[in-house]
Design a protein around this motif. Structure first.
Motif, PDB file in Angstrom:
ATOM      1  N   GLN A  46       0.880  -1.175   0.000  1.00  0.00           N
ATOM      2  CA  GLN A  46       0.000   0.000   0.000  1.00  0.00           C
ATOM      3  C   GLN A  46       0.920   1.228   0.000  1.00  0.00           C
ATOM      4  O   GLN A  46       1.850   1.313   0.798  1.00  0.00           O
ATOM      5  CB  GLN A  46      -0.878  -0.020   1.235  1.00  0.00           C
ATOM      6  CG  GLN A  46      -1.930   1.049   1.254  1.00  0.00           C
ATOM      7  CD  GLN A  46      -2.822   0.900   2.487  1.00  0.00           C
ATOM      8  OE1 GLN A  46      -2.365   0.489   3.557  1.00  0.00           O
ATOM      9  NE2 GLN A  46      -4.080   1.229   2.327  1.00  0.00           N
ATOM     10  N   ILE A  98       3.123  -2.661   4.458  1.00  0.00           N
ATOM     11  CA  ILE A  98       2.866  -4.060   4.088  1.00  0.00           C
ATOM     12  C   ILE A  98       2.207  -4.743   5.286  1.00  0.00           C
ATOM     13  O   ILE A  98       2.270  -4.240   6.407  1.00  0.00           O
ATOM     14  CB  ILE A  98       4.160  -4.805   3.690  1.00  0.00           C
ATOM     15  CG1 ILE A  98       5.155  -4.855   4.844  1.00  0.00           C
ATOM     16  CG2 ILE A  98       4.783  -4.187   2.460  1.00  0.00           C
ATOM     17  CD1 ILE A  98       6.378  -5.723   4.578  1.00  0.00           C
ATOM     18  N   ALA A  99       1.586  -5.861   5.018  1.00  0.00           N
ATOM     19  CA  ALA A  99       0.926  -6.615   6.078  1.00  0.00           C
ATOM     20  C   ALA A  99       1.962  -7.198   7.040  1.00  0.00           C
ATOM     21  O   ALA A  99       3.087  -7.525   6.634  1.00  0.00           O
ATOM     22  CB  ALA A  99       0.076  -7.727   5.494  1.00  0.00           C
TER      23      ALA A  99
END
Length: 52
Positions: free
Chosen positions: A27, A46-47
């Protein structure tokens, strides 16, 4: 460090890959621009738990 003026436009896509070459969902948003409208700063997320 800011991006060099004129290097990226606001609709620029960025890509993150692992050392193995796998894409990582990323993102990105632009919190600041140069007076010419080019990107000065970017932020990325990021996750949690993404393997490198």
């Amino acid at each position: 460090m800011p991006w060099k003026r004129g290097t990226y436009r606001p609709n620029q896509s960025f890509r993150l890959t692992t050392a193995a070459g796998d894409d990582v969902p990323l993102q990105t948003w632009v919190p600041g621009q140069w007076p010419d409208g080019s990107v000065k700063w970017t932020a990325h997320a990021i996750a949690a738990g993404v393997r490198r």
